[in-house]
Write an enzyme that holds these catalytic residues in place. Structure first.
Site, short mmCIF file in Angstrom:
data_model
loop_
_atom_site.label_atom_id
_atom_site.label_comp_id
_atom_site.label_asym_id
_atom_site.label_seq_id
_atom_site.Cartn_x
_atom_site.Cartn_y
_atom_site.Cartn_z
N TYR A 1 3.29 10.04 -0.51
CA TYR A 1 4.22 9.44 0.45
C TYR A 1 5.66 9.62 -0.03
CZ TYR A 1 0.23 6.92 2.55
OH TYR A 1 -0.96 6.58 3.16
N GLU B 1 8.72 -9.38 10.30
CA GLU B 1 8.57 -10.77 10.76
C GLU B 1 7.69 -10.83 12.00
OE1 GLU B 1 12.91 -12.46 9.23
OE2 GLU B 1 12.66 -11.76 11.29
N GLU B 2 7.89 -9.88 12.90
CA GLU B 2 7.06 -9.82 14.11
C GLU B 2 5.60 -9.59 13.74
OE1 GLU B 2 6.59 -7.03 18.13
OE2 GLU B 2 8.16 -6.61 16.67
N ASN B 3 5.36 -8.67 12.82
CA ASN B 3 3.99 -8.39 12.41
C ASN B 3 3.34 -9.61 11.77
OD1 ASN B 3 4.37 -5.77 13.30
ND2 ASN B 3 4.64 -4.90 11.26
N GLN C 1 -10.37 2.41 3.15
CA GLN C 1 -9.26 2.46 4.09
C GLN C 1 -9.58 3.46 5.20
OE1 GLN C 1 -4.53 3.50 3.93
NE2 GLN C 1 -5.35 2.14 2.33
N SER D 1 -11.14 6.34 1.03
CA SER D 1 -10.45 6.42 2.31
C SER D 1 -10.99 7.58 3.13
CB SER D 1 -8.95 6.59 2.09
OG SER D 1 -8.25 6.67 3.32
N ILE E 1 13.12 -5.43 8.74
CA ILE E 1 12.66 -6.77 8.43
C ILE E 1 12.27 -7.54 9.69
CG2 ILE E 1 14.90 -7.97 8.47
CD1 ILE E 1 12.05 -8.35 5.88
N HIS F 1 -7.89 9.19 -1.76
CA HIS F 1 -7.23 9.30 -0.45
C HIS F 1 -8.05 10.12 0.53
CE1 HIS F 1 -2.88 9.39 1.34
NE2 HIS F 1 -3.75 8.93 2.20
N ASP G 1 0.83 -1.20 0.00
CA ASP G 1 0.00 0.00 0.00
C ASP G 1 0.87 1.25 0.00
OD1 ASP G 1 -2.94 1.15 0.84
OD2 ASP G 1 -1.32 2.28 1.82
#
Length: 346
Positions: free
Chosen positions: A61, A299-301, A183, A163, A295, A133, A56
């Protein structure tokens, strides 16, 4: 890591996408100075290898679309594996407008200009999901939607999204053409979409529209890593504007975060994992797009996909989080759950 990344239909009869996506805003320095292209492209490589394929971004951004364009140019065979969403309508004020900073423009004319620029930066012929947006509160949503439908018919976008808009705007947009996703900010700290007078969650469910939760970790507060002002006062970090982090409420809010952290520790997970699991527990039609540039955080997410909450645990997180003080930052913009004028008034 989860045994597999859970995918669900994005809206009624929509495409299968991972329930946990990747918010690319953070990669472009919204919370800190952006890393080098080499570092960021390596991160995207690793995200792809781990099966994180719902990306996304937005045209506002920073250099996010340019960065993704470099990745797609280096990995053309992987394009079809990525479900890519981008957005338009937040733009720099034109030089002849007499105003400075950003403004909202959801006009049909700007919609078509914006997609052309986004596709150019991305180096792609189409995006999978194109969001409005923000609505500018002066263009009837029917006109914006008609432009989006034309883009879809031209093959430039595959699905249409909205959104941060009102329930009425969602209904009127959906009457023109099916809206795939909306969103919205949604986390244990932010339940505004559930409120009866706002009713956007109810409306999305009635119409079969997916909800994509942005800021599902409360702009990082729910990770438990924001402990003092120095943690969000780095160059380029915009979180100093967040009502939750203001000096008069922060210590109180830190206590709320710590209580959620204690609950997470008893369950053997991190605060971030508990919070993401809470968002996903709200229904199979809810997706989350936490942002990260690390990273190990990704991985935690992703591991939160394996965290199951009982009804009692879901309620306990909800009850603890409602002790938070400070309103939504979106309320300060004037565009929270914004509506649009009726078509016959334009």
């Amino acid at each position: 890591m989860p045994s597999s990344i859970t995918s669900k239909p994005l809206g009624k009869n929509g495409p299968l996408v991972p329930r946990l996506g990747l918010g690319a805003m953070v990669l472009s320095g919204i919370y800190s100075t952006p890393g080098s292209d080499a570092e960021r492209l390596k991160f995207l490589d690793e995200a792809y290898e781990k099966g994180e394929t719902f990306w996304d971004t937005a045209d506002e951004y920073g250099d996010s679309e340019d960065l993704l364009g470099k990745w797609f140019a280096a990995n053309p065979s992987k394009r079809n594996d990525i479900f890519l969403a981008t957005k338009f309508a937040i733009r720099k004020a034109p030089a002849d407008s007499g105003t400075k900073g950003l403004q909202v423009d959801s006009s049909p004319e700007y919609c078509k200009q914006a997609i052309a620029k986004s596709l150019g930066r991305l180096g792609l012929p189409y995006v999978d999901l194109y969001y409005v947006h923000r609505v500018d509160k002066k263009t009837p949503i029917e006109k914006t939607m008609q432009a989006m439908v034309e883009l879809k018919n031209e093959g430039k976008i595959k699905h249409i999204g909205l959104s941060e808009c009102s329930a009425d705007t969602i209904r009127r947009a959906h009457a023109v053409h099916a809206v795939t996703a909306v969103q919205l900010e949604y986390s244990p700290f932010c339940l505004a979409i559930e409120e009866p007078d706002i009713a956007v969650l109810k409306t999305c469910r009635e119409l079969g529209i997916a909800v994509v939760a942005y800021s599902p970790l409360g702009n990082g507060l729910l990770t438990g890593t924001l402990r003092k002002q120095a943690d969000w006062s780095k160059a380029g970090d915009l979180r100093g504007h967040l009502p939750w982090l203001q000096e008069d409420v922060f210590e109180h809010n830190l206590g709320v975060v710590d209580r959620i952290g204690e609950m997470a520790a008893k369950k053997g997970v991190s605060s971030a994992q508990l919070s993401l699991a809470w968002v996903l527990a709200q229904g199979d039609d809810v997706f989350a797009i936490p942002g990260t540039r690390n990273i190990h955080r990704l991985e935690e997410n992703l591991a939160s996909l394996d965290v199951q909450l009982s009804a009692e645990e879901e309620k306990a997180v909800r009850d603890l989080a409602q002790d938070i003080k400070g309103g939504r930052v979106q309320d300060l913009t004037g565009y929270a759950f914004a509506g649009t004028p009726a078509l016959d008034s334009a």
